[in-house]
Write a protein that holds these residues in place. Structure first.
Motif, PDB file in Angstrom:
ATOM      1  N   LYS A  11     -12.209  10.986  19.189  1.00 33.76           N
ATOM      2  CA  LYS A  11     -11.623  11.784  18.118  1.00 33.76           C
ATOM      3  C   LYS A  11     -10.881  10.865  17.160  1.00 33.76           C
ATOM      4  N   ARG A  12     -11.226  10.971  15.864  1.00 33.45           N
ATOM      5  CA  ARG A  12     -10.585  10.156  14.836  1.00 33.45           C
ATOM      6  C   ARG A  12      -9.843  11.052  13.853  1.00 33.45           C
ATOM      7  N   TYR A  13      -8.738  10.514  13.322  1.00 31.75           N
ATOM      8  CA  TYR A  13      -8.047  11.115  12.185  1.00 31.75           C
ATOM      9  C   TYR A  13      -8.045  10.064  11.083  1.00 31.75           C
ATOM     10  N   GLY A  14      -8.993  10.153  10.162  1.00 35.76           N
ATOM     11  CA  GLY A  14      -9.112   9.110   9.162  1.00 35.76           C
ATOM     12  C   GLY A  14      -9.492   7.795   9.815  1.00 35.76           C
ATOM     13  N   ASN A  15      -8.671   6.777   9.601  1.00 35.66           N
ATOM     14  CA  ASN A  15      -8.923   5.464  10.208  1.00 35.66           C
ATOM     15  C   ASN A  15      -8.265   5.308  11.575  1.00 35.66           C
ATOM     16  N   THR A  16      -7.562   6.363  12.029  1.00 37.84           N
ATOM     17  CA  THR A  16      -6.865   6.295  13.317  1.00 37.84           C
ATOM     18  C   THR A  16      -7.757   6.816  14.426  1.00 37.84           C
ATOM     19  N   LEU A  17      -7.949   6.001  15.454  1.00 41.25           N
ATOM     20  CA  LEU A  17      -8.758   6.389  16.614  1.00 41.25           C
ATOM     21  C   LEU A  17      -7.809   6.980  17.656  1.00 41.25           C
ATOM     22  N   ALA A  18      -7.707   8.314  17.683  1.00 47.10           N
ATOM     23  CA  ALA A  18      -6.740   8.979  18.561  1.00 47.10           C
ATOM     24  C   ALA A  18      -7.209   9.016  20.009  1.00 47.10           C
ATOM     25  N   VAL A  19      -8.506   9.263  20.220  1.00 48.36           N
ATOM     26  CA  VAL A  19      -9.092   9.254  21.563  1.00 48.36           C
ATOM     27  C   VAL A  19     -10.345   8.404  21.485  1.00 48.36           C
ATOM     28  N   ASN A  20     -10.439   7.430  22.366  1.00 50.39           N
ATOM     29  CA  ASN A  20     -11.482   6.410  22.261  1.00 50.39           C
ATOM     30  C   ASN A  20     -12.396   6.447  23.484  1.00 50.39           C
ATOM     31  N   ASP A  21     -13.540   7.144  23.345  1.00 51.60           N
ATOM     32  CA  ASP A  21     -14.588   7.147  24.375  1.00 51.60           C
ATOM     33  C   ASP A  21     -14.018   7.522  25.747  1.00 51.60           C
ATOM     34  N   ALA A  22     -13.324   8.661  25.809  1.00 52.78           N
ATOM     35  CA  ALA A  22     -12.665   9.090  27.046  1.00 52.78           C
ATOM     36  C   ALA A  22     -13.634   9.851  27.941  1.00 52.78           C
ATOM     37  N   SER A  23     -13.707   9.449  29.201  1.00 52.45           N
ATOM     38  CA  SER A  23     -14.503  10.147  30.209  1.00 52.45           C
ATOM     39  C   SER A  23     -13.649  10.332  31.450  1.00 52.45           C
ATOM     40  N   PHE A  24     -13.508  11.571  31.887  1.00 50.86           N
ATOM     41  CA  PHE A  24     -12.730  11.851  33.099  1.00 50.86           C
ATOM     42  C   PHE A  24     -13.041  13.263  33.569  1.00 50.86           C
ATOM     43  N   THR A  25     -12.644  13.562  34.803  1.00 50.17           N
ATOM     44  CA  THR A  25     -12.777  14.901  35.365  1.00 50.17           C
ATOM     45  C   THR A  25     -11.441  15.328  35.952  1.00 50.17           C
ATOM     46  N   VAL A  26     -10.952  16.484  35.529  1.00 43.44           N
ATOM     47  CA  VAL A  26      -9.784  17.111  36.151  1.00 43.44           C
ATOM     48  C   VAL A  26     -10.320  18.169  37.101  1.00 43.44           C
ATOM     49  N   ASN A  27     -10.055  18.009  38.379  1.00 47.14           N
ATOM     50  CA  ASN A  27     -10.638  18.886  39.383  1.00 47.14           C
ATOM     51  C   ASN A  27      -9.974  20.252  39.403  1.00 47.14           C
ATOM     52  N   ASP A  28     -10.690  21.232  39.922  1.00 48.84           N
ATOM     53  CA  ASP A  28     -10.150  22.569  40.080  1.00 48.84           C
ATOM     54  C   ASP A  28      -8.899  22.534  40.970  1.00 48.84           C
ATOM     55  N   GLY A  51      -9.206  23.515  22.213  1.00 43.14           N
ATOM     56  CA  GLY A  51     -10.138  23.911  21.166  1.00 43.14           C
ATOM     57  C   GLY A  51      -9.553  23.869  19.772  1.00 43.14           C
ATOM     58  N   LEU A  52      -8.325  23.371  19.644  1.00 41.06           N
ATOM     59  CA  LEU A  52      -7.720  23.230  18.329  1.00 41.06           C
ATOM     60  C   LEU A  52      -8.314  22.044  17.568  1.00 41.06           C
ATOM     61  N   GLU A  53      -8.935  21.127  18.287  1.00 39.81           N
ATOM     62  CA  GLU A  53      -9.641  19.998  17.683  1.00 39.81           C
ATOM     63  C   GLU A  53     -11.052  19.942  18.258  1.00 39.81           C
ATOM     64  N   VAL A  54     -11.977  19.429  17.467  1.00 38.34           N
ATOM     65  CA  VAL A  54     -13.375  19.278  17.905  1.00 38.34           C
ATOM     66  C   VAL A  54     -13.693  17.793  17.990  1.00 38.34           C
ATOM     67  N   PRO A  55     -14.318  17.333  19.072  1.00 42.13           N
ATOM     68  CA  PRO A  55     -14.631  15.899  19.187  1.00 42.13           C
ATOM     69  C   PRO A  55     -15.556  15.427  18.079  1.00 42.13           C
ATOM     70  N   ASP A  56     -15.347  14.202  17.616  1.00 38.96           N
ATOM     71  CA  ASP A  56     -16.300  13.571  16.704  1.00 38.96           C
ATOM     72  C   ASP A  56     -17.550  13.136  17.461  1.00 38.96           C
ATOM     73  N   GLN A  57     -17.333  12.746  18.708  1.00 38.69           N
ATOM     74  CA  GLN A  57     -18.438  12.369  19.589  1.00 38.69           C
ATOM     75  C   GLN A  57     -18.102  12.854  20.989  1.00 38.69           C
ATOM     76  N   GLY A  58     -19.138  13.049  21.798  1.00 38.90           N
ATOM     77  CA  GLY A  58     -18.931  13.398  23.189  1.00 38.90           C
ATOM     78  C   GLY A  58     -18.876  14.900  23.413  1.00 38.90           C
TER      79      GLY A  58
END
Length: 356
Positions: A11-28, A51-58
């Motif tokens: 997730k990017r905001y302009g030139n700022t990379l807020a979330v960078n290729d994040a992969s994880f699982t939060v278990n039940d 759902g307030l933001e939509v990923p740019d990728q992923g």
């Protein structure tokens, strides 16, 4: 099942990379904590789940269902925002009731849930007041209560108890952990307080500039940090990270004040990490030798008695390090001491800061 999965989310905001290729699982039914400094991406991850933001990728999945194009209302996730977002024209009671009224829950059930959550968070005496008449801590507890009265698939909390005083903060985090176990729901919690993160989380993720640096149980990350960055993030006082050099039979640091007799020390290590509680301090005249060769003394720079333990800052040449000692030992500033550490308690870091 309410597991939450991120697959290569950016997730990017302009030139700022807020979330960078994040992969994880939060278990039940897991209490999962995101921990990191300000602007590391913690709140953005929550907004992506909500759902307030939509990923740019992923892709984001909730309970096995891709939700990138699903609205926040359809995701059925409860959120406690950092700014609380209470309705100013409603009383605390009506703020808490609001999500249930909107979902047309029966009045008897609403009152039952309201009474239950009010007792758990000790807010029964303030339900009649509007937010403007509440203290910061009271408003925070009302916001938490509004999330808890729902039965969502997961709860998201963005630093929800930061405005409480120290004692109430400690009580509330214990209560949140208990409530999460009783509800049997997934809870994702964001904080910049390491003590809070380690005390409540089943697992936690350490963030740096939008990138996840390590995921694991708090004790696992504390004992086996994946990098010098992670090592510094957990622990108070923080881990001592010192430049190191090879010496006969092991490693030296702090200009010879620390000698580690470890023939198996990685040859590519350029730094060592030692937790303050693992440093042993002795009067210089009683020092033991390492391999028959005396080390160098360290000077006591500062002593901080804190009741059950004492923090001692030591100077060895240009190096500064801290030791955590039990009780209130008879150590004075400017005293010369010998310092040591068991080889098994030393962490080694390479050129890129990664653990070896």
């Amino acid at each position: 099942m309410a597991d939450i999965v991120f697959r290569n989310v950016t997730k990017r905001y302009g030139n700022t990379l807020a979330v960078n290729d994040a992969s994880f699982t939060v278990n039940d039914n897991e209490f999962f904590c995101f921990f990191g400094p300000p602007l590391s991406g913690k709140s953005t991850i929550l907004r992506l789940v909500l759902g307030l933001e939509v990923p740019d990728q992923g892709e984001v999945l909730i309970a096995g269902r891709p939700v990138n194009s699903v609205s926040p209302a359809e995701r059925n996730v409860a959120m406690v925002f950092q700014n609380l977002a209470l309705f100013p024209h409603m009383s605390a009671r009506d703020n808490i009731r609001f999500p249930l009224v909107e979902r047309k829950i029966a009045e008897a059930e609403i009152e039952k849930r309201l009474a239950d959550v009010s007792q758990k968070l000790h807010i029964g005496h303030i339900l009649h007041k509007p937010p403007a008449q509440l203290s910061g801590g009271e408003r925070q507890r009302v916001a938490i209560a509004r999330a808890l009265v729902r039965h969502p698939v997961a709860y998201l909390m963005d630093d929800p108890i930061s405005a409480l005083d120290a004692r109430l903060r400690e009580e509330t985090r214990v209560e949140l952990k208990r409530i999460q176990r009783e509800l049997g729901k997934t809870l994702i919690y964001v904080t910049h307080d390491q003590e809070e993160a380690m005390s409540v989380a089943d697992r936690m993720a350490i963030l740096e500039n939008g990138r996840i640096r390590q995921i694991g149980a708090p004790a696992e990350i504390y004992d086996r940090p994946a990098s010098a960055y992670v090592a510094r993030m957990l622990g108070s006082p923080m881990m001592n990270i010192l430049p190191s050099v090879r010496a006969a039979g092991g490693i030296e640091a702090a200009e010879g004040a620390i000698r580690i007799a470890d023939a198996k020390a990685p040859a590519e290590a350029i730094e060592i990490g030692v937790r303050p509680e693992d440093i042993k301090v002795r009067p210089w005249t009683d020092q033991e030798t390492a391999g028959g060769r005396p080390g160098s003394p360290a000077r006591v720079f500062e002593v901080e008695p804190l009741g059950g333990y004492t923090v001692v800052t030591l100077a060895a040449g240009q190096a500064r390090l801290r030791a955590l000692l039990r009780g209130q030992p008879d150590i004075r500033p400017d005293a010369m001491v010998a310092i040591s550490c068991e080889p098994g308690r030393v962490h080694y870091f390479g050129q890129d800061g990664g653990a070896l």
